[in-house]
Design a protein around this motif. Sequence first.
Motif, PDB file in Angstrom:
ATOM      1  N   GLU B  88      29.477   4.932  21.970  1.00 50.22           N
ATOM      2  CA  GLU B  88      29.401   4.084  20.947  1.00 50.22           C
ATOM      3  C   GLU B  88      28.900   2.987  21.138  1.00 50.22           C
ATOM      4  N   ASN B  89      29.739   1.902  22.694  1.00 52.65           N
ATOM      5  CA  ASN B  89      29.860   0.584  22.868  1.00 52.65           C
ATOM      6  C   ASN B  89      28.974   0.181  24.072  1.00 52.65           C
ATOM      7  N   HIS B  90      29.293   1.685  25.219  1.00 53.87           N
ATOM      8  CA  HIS B  90      28.673   0.985  26.035  1.00 53.87           C
ATOM      9  C   HIS B  90      27.789   2.135  26.692  1.00 53.87           C
ATOM     10  N   PHE B  91      27.781   3.686  26.592  1.00 52.15           N
ATOM     11  CA  PHE B  91      26.334   4.563  26.805  1.00 52.15           C
ATOM     12  C   PHE B  91      25.006   4.134  26.262  1.00 52.15           C
ATOM     13  N   CYS B  92      25.204   4.593  24.754  1.00 55.11           N
ATOM     14  CA  CYS B  92      24.073   4.337  24.059  1.00 55.11           C
ATOM     15  C   CYS B  92      23.227   3.011  23.629  1.00 55.11           C
ATOM     16  N   PRO B  93      24.212   1.839  23.869  1.00 61.02           N
ATOM     17  CA  PRO B  93      23.790   0.676  23.766  1.00 61.02           C
ATOM     18  C   PRO B  93      22.637   0.307  25.198  1.00 61.02           C
ATOM     19  N   ASN B  95      24.338  -0.385  28.242  1.00 64.31           N
ATOM     20  CA  ASN B  95      24.747  -0.293  28.919  1.00 64.31           C
ATOM     21  C   ASN B  95      25.875  -0.015  30.424  1.00 64.31           C
ATOM     22  N   ALA B  96      25.516   1.414  29.702  1.00 60.58           N
ATOM     23  CA  ALA B  96      26.276   2.721  30.842  1.00 60.58           C
ATOM     24  C   ALA B  96      25.488   3.603  31.305  1.00 60.58           C
ATOM     25  N   ASP B  97      25.689   4.338  32.876  1.00 60.68           N
ATOM     26  CA  ASP B  97      24.934   4.689  33.600  1.00 60.68           C
ATOM     27  C   ASP B  97      25.629   6.489  33.081  1.00 60.68           C
ATOM     28  N   ILE B  98      26.599   6.204  33.049  1.00 59.61           N
ATOM     29  CA  ILE B  98      27.604   7.814  32.845  1.00 59.61           C
ATOM     30  C   ILE B  98      28.498   7.691  32.094  1.00 59.61           C
ATOM     31  N   ASN B  99      28.485   8.533  31.221  1.00 57.71           N
ATOM     32  CA  ASN B  99      29.425   9.342  29.819  1.00 57.71           C
ATOM     33  C   ASN B  99      30.002   9.912  30.406  1.00 57.71           C
ATOM     34  N   GLY B 100      31.827   9.659  30.991  1.00 60.63           N
ATOM     35  CA  GLY B 100      32.461  11.098  30.547  1.00 60.63           C
ATOM     36  C   GLY B 100      32.744  11.675  28.895  1.00 60.63           C
ATOM     37  N   ALA B 101      33.377  12.738  29.064  1.00 63.28           N
ATOM     38  CA  ALA B 101      33.475  13.698  27.336  1.00 63.28           C
ATOM     39  C   ALA B 101      34.112  14.742  27.944  1.00 63.28           C
ATOM     40  N   SER B 102      35.383  14.241  26.828  1.00 67.33           N
ATOM     41  CA  SER B 102      35.831  15.475  26.739  1.00 67.33           C
ATOM     42  C   SER B 102      35.553  16.464  25.415  1.00 67.33           C
ATOM     43  N   GLU B 107      25.902  14.554  17.085  1.00 67.25           N
ATOM     44  CA  GLU B 107      24.781  14.754  15.990  1.00 67.25           C
ATOM     45  C   GLU B 107      24.574  13.152  16.010  1.00 67.25           C
ATOM     46  N   GLU B 108      25.088  12.598  15.553  1.00 70.21           N
ATOM     47  CA  GLU B 108      24.784  10.766  15.277  1.00 70.21           C
ATOM     48  C   GLU B 108      25.295  10.552  16.763  1.00 70.21           C
ATOM     49  N   GLU B 109      26.056  10.808  17.720  1.00 67.66           N
ATOM     50  CA  GLU B 109      25.567   9.809  19.145  1.00 67.66           C
ATOM     51  C   GLU B 109      24.074   9.752  19.396  1.00 67.66           C
ATOM     52  N   LYS B 110      24.282  11.346  19.445  1.00 70.35           N
ATOM     53  CA  LYS B 110      22.887  11.793  20.110  1.00 70.35           C
ATOM     54  C   LYS B 110      21.697  11.140  19.144  1.00 70.35           C
ATOM     55  N   ASN B 111      21.835  11.088  18.423  1.00 65.33           N
ATOM     56  CA  ASN B 111      20.386   9.936  17.332  1.00 65.33           C
ATOM     57  C   ASN B 111      21.400   8.140  17.814  1.00 65.33           C
ATOM     58  N   HIS B 112      22.134   7.651  17.863  1.00 71.13           N
ATOM     59  CA  HIS B 112      22.450   6.730  17.891  1.00 71.13           C
ATOM     60  C   HIS B 112      21.682   5.635  19.547  1.00 71.13           C
ATOM     61  N   CYS B 113      21.901   7.202  20.596  1.00 72.63           N
ATOM     62  CA  CYS B 113      20.871   7.086  21.887  1.00 72.63           C
ATOM     63  C   CYS B 113      19.833   6.539  21.817  1.00 72.63           C
ATOM     64  N   ALA B 114      19.023   7.835  20.574  1.00 72.70           N
ATOM     65  CA  ALA B 114      17.564   7.733  21.013  1.00 72.70           C
ATOM     66  C   ALA B 114      17.239   6.921  20.326  1.00 72.70           C
ATOM     67  N   GLU B 115      17.998   6.449  19.159  1.00 67.99           N
ATOM     68  CA  GLU B 115      17.476   4.712  19.022  1.00 67.99           C
ATOM     69  C   GLU B 115      17.014   3.572  19.923  1.00 67.99           C
ATOM     70  N   ASN B 116      17.967   3.645  21.205  1.00 66.64           N
ATOM     71  CA  ASN B 116      17.719   2.458  21.732  1.00 66.64           C
ATOM     72  C   ASN B 116      17.606   3.547  23.564  1.00 66.64           C
ATOM     73  N   ASP B 117      16.691   4.894  22.909  1.00 68.10           N
ATOM     74  CA  ASP B 117      15.785   5.238  24.373  1.00 68.10           C
ATOM     75  C   ASP B 117      16.773   5.439  25.461  1.00 68.10           C
ATOM     76  N   PRO B 272      25.297  11.621  32.796  1.00 70.98           N
ATOM     77  CA  PRO B 272      24.539  10.502  32.480  1.00 70.98           C
ATOM     78  C   PRO B 272      23.497  10.463  31.648  1.00 70.98           C
ATOM     79  N   ALA B 273      22.690   8.869  31.644  1.00 74.22           N
ATOM     80  CA  ALA B 273      21.744   8.896  31.213  1.00 74.22           C
ATOM     81  C   ALA B 273      20.068   9.311  32.048  1.00 74.22           C
ATOM     82  N   GLU B 274      19.235   9.741  31.253  1.00 74.85           N
ATOM     83  CA  GLU B 274      18.289  10.178  32.267  1.00 74.85           C
ATOM     84  C   GLU B 274      17.606   9.347  32.840  1.00 74.85           C
ATOM     85  N   GLY B 275      17.943   8.220  32.692  1.00 74.48           N
ATOM     86  CA  GLY B 275      16.596   6.454  32.535  1.00 74.48           C
ATOM     87  C   GLY B 275      17.601   6.084  33.988  1.00 74.48           C
TER      88      GLY B 275
END
Lengths: 313, 325, 545
Positions: B88-93, B95-102, B107-117, B272-275
């Motif tokens: 929410e605060n770093h990866f999708c906006p 501001n982060a290159d890699i997000n770890g997840a357990s 779906e809503e996180e994917k959408n959020h990320c997509a909004e910011n390319d 990791p973010a593709e970009g």
Amino acid sequence: MSDTSIEADLTRSANGRIAKERLYHGLLFCCAALTVFVTISIVATLAIDALEFFGRVNPYAFFTGTEWVLRSENPILGILPLVTATLIVTIVSALVAIPVGTAAAVYLSEYASDRMRSVLKPALEILAGIPTVVYGFFALVYLTPWLQGLGLDVSLFNLLSASVMVGIMIIPMVSSISEDAMSAVPDSLRQAGYGLGATKFEVSTKIVIPASISGIFSSYILALSRAIGETMIVVVAGGSRARMFDPSEPFANLLNSGQTMTAAMVQAVTTDLSGGTAGYYSMFAIGLTLFAITFSMNLLSNRIAARYREEYQ
Amino acid sequence: MADNQFGRDAVSRRKFIAGTGAVSVAAIAGCSETSDGNGNGDELSGEVIVKGSSTVFPISDEMAQRFMDDHPKVNVTVDPTGSGGGFENHFCPGNADINGASRLIKEEEKNHCAENDVSPIEMHIAGDALTVAVSPENDWVDSMTFDELAQIWGDDSATTWSDVNPDWPDEELKLYGPDTTSGTYDWFTENVNGGTHRTEYEGTEDDNTIIQGLENSPYAMGYFGYAYYSENKDRVKALEIAESEGDDPSAPSLQAASDGTYPLARPLFIYPAEGALEREPVYEFVKFYLENTSADWIADEVGYVPANQDMVDENMTKLENAAGE
Amino acid sequence: MATTDESTGTWFGADGQVSQLRGLLFKAGCLGATLLALFLVFVFLVYVAIDAIEPGTADPAWWATVATTVAGPAIVLSIYYYRFAPRAGEVAYTALGLPVAATLLAGGVSIVFRHIVSPHEWLALVVASLVAYGALEFHGRARDAGALERVVVGAAVIGLTIVGVPGLVPSLRTLLLSLPVLPMAPLALLGTFVVPIGVGAGWSVRRARESDRAGLIAGGVTVAAAAIGAVAGPVVGVSWTTWLVLTTVVGVPVGLYVERVYRGGKGVSGLALPVALAAGVVVCAVIVETAGFAGPDVWIDWEFLTSAHNRTPREAGIYPALVGSVMMIIVVALAAFPVGVGAAIYLEEYAPTSGLSGSIVELIEINIANLAGVPSVVYGLLGLALFVKVGELRPGIVIVGGLTVSLLILPIIIISAQEAIRAVPDSQRRAAYGIGATRWQTVRTVVLPRAMPGIMTGTILALGRAIGETAPLLMVGVAAVVRISPRSFFGLFSAMPRQLYSWAQLAKPDFYHGVLAAGVLVLLVVLLMMNGTAILLRNKYQRRD
């Protein structure tokens, strides 16, 4: 004002001088007005996202709910467990800080020799300068094991040691503001007391304290509002499990972990919850509530303090 | 001091103010120019920002430390913000290159990320073997099935051991588990209990509390990550777990989790973010990360299940595809 | 007031004996409460120190050596000072504290030259600032300009010399930096950092001794000592930056103090304490080295101070967080101090007190008092919204953390600056107005100089608060682990309290009891120095009044 002034600056044209004065006046006003901007942005930041939150969660359910389970599926968001934990911390810390702080203020203002004061006051100030994360560390690593050593059945994270530590942290606040209020009591009142044959004890308790009572109270309120807003001590030592106050066993509440409003806010930015959910936005609703509480307490304290200023100045 | 306020002191004070003002402006302006980027020579330098789950944090932190031993000019910062907080605060906006997840990205996180390319690439890098443990004094139970676990943990109906199995003592269950906000809780809810979780239990963010609780009461039970169990094997008794009645129960171990015989294995991911992979330091770090996911130290030092060679190969293919585009 | 206590109807003091006991008990109780609070924290500090130093791991012989060579002489001297020469005692403690404080400050300055402004950048900055100042001064003398023109010229000059227009006009500073030939870095620092300080020291000695020669010697010795070290330093294994900074930041104040004590001739024997201690340390080191006594297995050692976080507790250190805290404090000071003092000046000197605008001002004052009580975690949310979401800066960089914390301490600075300004007697303002000064001139030449010690005290205390703040940093995304110090104000950083919090979250007991304790000790030493400076400043200022 003529051009014959002694200072080079003063000899510049009157026109330029007035413009310059206006410029500085404007600049300085902007500095002061910035603080208003800060308040407005705080309220706006919190309110915008809190509205988002109340779009998903019924405000009535939020403010009267007795259960706080922050999870990604079906969170149960009732703020009362957080409020009661905050109250526990505030009350216990007040029980520590108010007697000790007031006694310290009386000693410093009425009894201490100059030499003693010159040692004790800076020492108390240094106490006030210790960062709260360090106090949290003290509570978690030293105080809790001591309490366990004393035979108290406290868990690793517990509200008792966190609250006691918050209490120690706010002692300097109580003592320094109360002492200022006591020192502001005119000496003539004390001398009148002595003239009537009163002892120092009687002067302190029956003249100085009653005369400065509004200042003392305002120090209590300020200190309590600091305790309510204290974050790192409760985050480090208090745990992060929200528990509703259980009136059947009042002391058990202290021995267990608990989550205050501030700790819940920190948790909301450091969890596995997905952003954009009600659980995430709850942080702003809690923040707004907290802001409202501390803001009104500070206003109250200002009112009370203003009264005592009028009395003797 | 006060008598010559209007004399030459005024000049020197103006000088002072002008000087400090200039210095302050310049200090900020001056230093902003020496910012990062690929600098001198062919040595790799730059920044990699890793956020996300606190469960993945120990692996990422160890990876960062080892990577920086080889590339001391790459600043890899690692921060346990939680899976969701990181998205929410770093990866999708962006501001982060890699997000770890357990857990898997939602779906809503994917959408959020997509909004910011921002396009996250899913990589399953390790596993955590959840351990269900009881007090060492507990002599009536050695193994459990998912069904029994769900009876205990699914809702608040069971209050005593005998509620679950009449052979067990008629004593109150004392339950310790992770905090409701943790990925461990989510996974247990989803995969063992079938979507629900009881609320009457001691949820804690610190696994030490669970161990202490199990030690202190013979009727206690709890679940937590394997890393904690491996450090406290002598203090608690771990239960063998079977997925259903007929299966052979299996004791928790990283080996068993890795070959699939231990059913309580939870996957851990990095996104990791593709970009971001277009930047060399990020690409190199992710490559290093993936190559090392099968290393022994993941089990020995961090206490997680290392990836097998298939997972490494699959992730590497994903990485090459993403970087090749 | 009535002659009898209305509630009991008895005379005060009629029950003489009893009330004396009661009074004594009350006094003892009050004193006890004060000491209790201090004692508790003192005990915690002792625990931290024990955890950080682990005295139990040292050879008893090691402790015995330390006791006889270092502690023993110090105690004997202290007793002597206390009983026979109180003035020398004061000198002794100042002479001991000054080098320690100055060394810490030197550490901060070294960090600045290593990470923030390189010697060449510093050179370019100083030259460009001098040119800018000269140009402004010349303009001010040559033309009787209006305010607007001055602002425009000022902005243009600063723009051309220091800031530059990105992409179009390089500033003088960048031009200087891009010169093919620049003086060697040690020379640059010698010329632009040591020489000004040397001149300052010489000036102060010249004024005190009223002798040009003494001044020249003092300045010359400073520069020469620094210059010798710059050449010889690398030979003995000290980097030239360290040497230059040590000679100026530690050498100059200590030298000036010793000179003053000698000149005053009072309490000269106090200087024996630091000398005895230093000699004791050397003797102790020699004995320990030759006899091979094992010292304690300390957590807080040079390696801890100079290395980054590591997952192995013994190798973990605090350096990047230390640098991050220094850089953050620079941002906080630059942002909060001018605005805070400006607001205080407005409220005390300019603000109308009556009418509609008067009530607006009253509202601002109430608002400031309230802001001082807003929880720090709320400021964190504000910083996140204001600087990251609206300002589009990256989370977790120095400037975002610094600005967020500046908002937090702004009300504290305003309130303390207001108190300091209020304490300036009105008669002085009237005198200034009487000779025709405008309001701004009065503020600048009368009010501010008088109030400055008070303002500085309040500001340093507020900066002490800033350096310990953790919650806002968590909210604006300052990372738990940063292994490289930030290279610019827009770089990712960690600060000391943030690092402490991430250590507190690591479960290994060695982090809890060793690394964390050492980190707490470092943070507390820095804070103690800051608060101590503030308190000393205030005491000196109060005594003078």
